[in-house]
Design a protein around this motif. Structure first.
Motif, PDB file in Angstrom:
ATOM      1  N   ARG A  93      -1.245   1.858  -4.930  1.00 57.91           N
ATOM      2  CA  ARG A  93      -0.236   0.888  -4.479  1.00 57.91           C
ATOM      3  C   ARG A  93      -0.896  -0.292  -3.786  1.00 57.91           C
ATOM      4  N   ASN A  94      -0.618  -1.492  -4.297  1.00 57.42           N
ATOM      5  CA  ASN A  94      -1.164  -2.695  -3.669  1.00 57.42           C
ATOM      6  C   ASN A  94      -0.230  -3.276  -2.616  1.00 57.42           C
ATOM      7  N   LYS A  95       0.925  -2.650  -2.417  1.00 57.62           N
ATOM      8  CA  LYS A  95       1.890  -3.158  -1.446  1.00 57.62           C
ATOM      9  C   LYS A  95       2.410  -2.028  -0.572  1.00 57.62           C
ATOM     10  N   ALA A  96       2.387  -2.254   0.740  1.00 56.45           N
ATOM     11  CA  ALA A  96       2.939  -1.299   1.700  1.00 56.45           C
ATOM     12  C   ALA A  96       4.251  -1.868   2.238  1.00 56.45           C
ATOM     13  N   LYS A  97       5.333  -1.137   2.031  1.00 57.60           N
ATOM     14  CA  LYS A  97       6.640  -1.525   2.559  1.00 57.60           C
ATOM     15  C   LYS A  97       6.964  -0.578   3.707  1.00 57.60           C
ATOM     16  N   MET A  98       6.651  -0.986   4.904  1.00 52.99           N
ATOM     17  CA  MET A  98       6.727  -0.102   6.052  1.00 52.99           C
ATOM     18  C   MET A  98       7.916  -0.450   6.944  1.00 52.99           C
ATOM     19  N   VAL A  99       8.749   0.545   7.233  1.00 53.54           N
ATOM     20  CA  VAL A  99       9.833   0.382   8.199  1.00 53.54           C
ATOM     21  C   VAL A  99       9.245   0.517   9.601  1.00 53.54           C
ATOM     22  N   ALA A 100       9.603  -0.401  10.471  1.00 55.64           N
ATOM     23  CA  ALA A 100       9.114  -0.345  11.858  1.00 55.64           C
ATOM     24  C   ALA A 100      10.018   0.558  12.685  1.00 55.64           C
ATOM     25  N   GLY A 101       9.408   1.393  13.495  1.00 54.60           N
ATOM     26  CA  GLY A 101      10.161   2.278  14.379  1.00 54.60           C
ATOM     27  C   GLY A 101       9.383   2.511  15.655  1.00 54.60           C
ATOM     28  N   GLY A 102       9.842   3.450  16.442  1.00 51.61           N
ATOM     29  CA  GLY A 102       9.158   3.766  17.686  1.00 51.61           C
ATOM     30  C   GLY A 102       9.400   2.716  18.750  1.00 51.61           C
ATOM     31  N   THR A 103       8.375   2.453  19.554  1.00 54.59           N
ATOM     32  CA  THR A 103       8.478   1.501  20.654  1.00 54.59           C
ATOM     33  C   THR A 103       7.381   0.452  20.544  1.00 54.59           C
ATOM     34  N   VAL A 104       7.466  -0.561  21.394  1.00 57.07           N
ATOM     35  CA  VAL A 104       6.420  -1.583  21.420  1.00 57.07           C
ATOM     36  C   VAL A 104       5.064  -0.949  21.716  1.00 57.07           C
ATOM     37  N   GLU A 105       5.034  -0.051  22.673  1.00 53.68           N
ATOM     38  CA  GLU A 105       3.773   0.581  23.069  1.00 53.68           C
ATOM     39  C   GLU A 105       3.275   1.577  22.031  1.00 53.68           C
ATOM     40  N   ALA A 108      -3.658  -1.937 -11.481  1.00 54.37           N
ATOM     41  CA  ALA A 108      -4.334  -1.471 -12.694  1.00 54.37           C
ATOM     42  C   ALA A 108      -3.362  -1.363 -13.866  1.00 54.37           C
ATOM     43  N   MET A 109      -2.148  -0.851 -13.605  1.00 55.96           N
ATOM     44  CA  MET A 109      -1.163  -0.723 -14.662  1.00 55.96           C
ATOM     45  C   MET A 109      -0.597  -2.080 -15.059  1.00 55.96           C
ATOM     46  N   ARG A 125       7.182  -0.087 -32.091  1.00 52.05           N
ATOM     47  CA  ARG A 125       6.033   0.415 -31.341  1.00 52.05           C
ATOM     48  C   ARG A 125       6.402   0.482 -29.867  1.00 52.05           C
ATOM     49  N   ALA A 126       5.973   1.551 -29.201  1.00 51.11           N
ATOM     50  CA  ALA A 126       6.274   1.693 -27.769  1.00 51.11           C
ATOM     51  C   ALA A 126       5.111   2.381 -27.073  1.00 51.11           C
ATOM     52  N   ARG A 127       4.953   2.047 -25.789  1.00 52.29           N
ATOM     53  CA  ARG A 127       3.924   2.708 -24.986  1.00 52.29           C
ATOM     54  C   ARG A 127       4.382   2.782 -23.538  1.00 52.29           C
ATOM     55  N   LEU A 128       4.248   3.945 -22.955  1.00 51.67           N
ATOM     56  CA  LEU A 128       4.618   4.169 -21.561  1.00 51.67           C
ATOM     57  C   LEU A 128       3.411   3.943 -20.666  1.00 51.67           C
ATOM     58  N   LEU A 129       3.632   3.236 -19.566  1.00 54.64           N
ATOM     59  CA  LEU A 129       2.594   3.026 -18.562  1.00 54.64           C
ATOM     60  C   LEU A 129       3.085   3.624 -17.252  1.00 54.64           C
ATOM     61  N   ASP A 130       2.293   4.473 -16.646  1.00 57.11           N
ATOM     62  CA  ASP A 130       2.722   5.204 -15.459  1.00 57.11           C
ATOM     63  C   ASP A 130       2.503   4.362 -14.197  1.00 57.11           C
ATOM     64  N   MET A 131       3.434   3.451 -13.961  1.00 53.68           N
ATOM     65  CA  MET A 131       3.341   2.563 -12.801  1.00 53.68           C
ATOM     66  C   MET A 131       3.466   3.309 -11.477  1.00 53.68           C
ATOM     67  N   PHE A 132       4.211   4.420 -11.479  1.00 50.98           N
ATOM     68  CA  PHE A 132       4.531   5.111 -10.234  1.00 50.98           C
ATOM     69  C   PHE A 132       4.275   6.608 -10.346  1.00 50.98           C
ATOM     70  N   PRO A 133       3.011   7.029 -10.297  1.00 50.52           N
ATOM     71  CA  PRO A 133       2.712   8.464 -10.331  1.00 50.52           C
ATOM     72  C   PRO A 133       3.430   9.216  -9.202  1.00 50.52           C
ATOM     73  N   ASN A 134       3.704  10.482  -9.461  1.00 45.98           N
ATOM     74  CA  ASN A 134       4.345  11.392  -8.494  1.00 45.98           C
ATOM     75  C   ASN A 134       5.836  11.126  -8.314  1.00 45.98           C
ATOM     76  N   THR A 135       6.384  10.197  -9.097  1.00 45.95           N
ATOM     77  CA  THR A 135       7.827   9.941  -9.106  1.00 45.95           C
ATOM     78  C   THR A 135       8.289   9.896 -10.563  1.00 45.95           C
ATOM     79  N   GLY A 136       9.580   9.770 -10.761  1.00 45.38           N
ATOM     80  CA  GLY A 136      10.113   9.686 -12.111  1.00 45.38           C
ATOM     81  C   GLY A 136      10.105   8.293 -12.698  1.00 45.38           C
ATOM     82  N   HIS A 137       9.523   7.315 -12.005  1.00 42.75           N
ATOM     83  CA  HIS A 137       9.545   5.929 -12.459  1.00 42.75           C
ATOM     84  C   HIS A 137       8.348   5.605 -13.341  1.00 42.75           C
TER      85      HIS A 137
END
Length: 374
Positions: A56-68, A215-216, A352-364
């Protein structure tokens, strides 16, 4: 693949992680083949496998916790932050950057947004790494209240992470499950992240889309260039062109290529790449793909479509069917909507068709299909 977060029940996003990877790939291929089983003559090429980790070249992170003690990851069922800075899907560059960015949250006093109480400022942290190791960092904030503090400490961040080239703040004031808002405030002189793919520099602006598996993505565009090249069309339309991935890859001497995308940010990126490459036969326009295509007097020799999960829909499918266009290259992330759209185009047969596994470990996944008029 082994994941401590999954084993501890802290994150279950990788729903297929317990399955052997070969089975994951085979099951995705089988599901796509079944959905398109009614199309005689369709040849399926072997699926393209991806690394299971660090893709994964992108991290989508939810912020939580506290400032400290901020958390960067997801929220649990109670709306509390679960820290996933060590997620094994992220590239090494992202994994190294996230702890520094967590320190920046504390230093700039960016109060994580608390969903249950609807208080706080920092909602998400979005970080993208280029193939060259450079970073784009976006802070999704509830308001402008903390912008001055982000600017004040930006020098510290760029010193701590010299690979950061683009920083922006996205303003998302509403209390709802939306990743980002419409307004973007650039905080650096640099405006784009250079995504080098197959020797072509694509430019990614903060609100532009790019495949999260570099890569995909490279293999997808390489296949597109190869399949289009075999047909040698004189004219090509790339609808839903994004930052120009397909359009720039299929460009060739004597070929006229037009890319259409609703996002003006993406079009600006595509034009920048085109100009750097010196491609005189390629042009881009911002607009609705369906409205643009259906208003033309005549079709091109080939149309490329790369729509979101909802597919291209009945209107564009029927136009393609009735237009007389000889060929279509359809890149789909949802074989169910792909099958629905193909049913609306009986004269354009998938060959002609070809599947590319963009998201391993999921169904996408992503599946590329070449259609020819019969």
């Amino acid at each position: 693949m082994q994941c401590d977060y999954y084993d501890a029940g802290r994150c279950r996003s990788c729903s297929l992680i317990e399955q052997p990877y070969a089975r994951q790939l085979a099951d995705k291929q089988a599901a796509c083949e079944q959905l398109l089983a009614g199309f005689d003559g369709l040849v399926w090429l072997p699926p393209v496998a991806s690394p299971q980790e660090r893709f994964r070249n992108k991290a989508k992170m939810v912020a939580g916790g506290t400032v400290e003690a901020p958390t960067l990851g997801i929220l649990d069922r109670d709306g509390l932050g679960v820290d996933l800075r060590g997620c094994g899907l992220h590239t090494d560059g992202l994994r190294a950057a996230l702890p520094v960015l967590a320190d920046f949250v504390t230093r700039a006093r960016l109060t994580p947004y608390d969903v249950p109480t609807r208080r706080g400022e920092l909602k998400h942290l979005l970080v993208t790494e280029s193939p060259d190791g450079e970073l784009m960092v976006r802070f999704v904030l509830r308001s402008e209240e903390s912008l001055a503090r982000v600017r004040k400490h930006l020098g510290w961040l760029r010193e701590a992470l010299p690979q950061v080239v683009v920083v922006s703040a996205n303003l998302q004031p509403e209390h709802k499950a939306v990743l980002e808002g419409e307004r973007e405030v650039l905080l650096t002189h640099e405006t784009t992240l250079r995504m080098r793919v197959n020797g072509i520099d694509l430019h990614l602006r903060p609100q532009s889309f790019f495949q999260t598996n570099t890569a995909m993505a490279a293999e997808l565009y390489r296949l597109g260039r190869e399949w289009v090249g075999e047909r040698a069309p004189a004219t090509v339309w790339d609808l839903y062109c994004g930052v120009g991935g397909f359009a720039l890859h299929v460009a060739a001497p004597g070929r006229e290529v037009v890319g259409i995308e609703v996002s003006t940010e993406a079009i600006a990126s595509a034009e920048q790449s085109r100009d750097e490459l010196g491609l005189t036969g390629v042009r881009f326009e911002a607009g609705d793909a369906i409205a643009w295509a259906t208003s033309r007097d005549a079709p091109p020799d080939l149309v490329v479509v790369n729509p979101p999960r909802r597919g291209i829909g009945a209107d564009l499918s029927r136009w393609l069917e009735e237009s007389g266009v000889p060929g279509v290259l359809y890149s789909s992330c949802n074989a169910q909507t792909l099958a629905r759209d193909l049913a609306e185009m009986p004269s354009l047969r998938p060959v002609r068709a070809r599947l590319l596994d963009m998201f391993p470990n999921t169904g996408h996944y992503e599946v590329l299909v070449l259609l020819e008029r019969r």
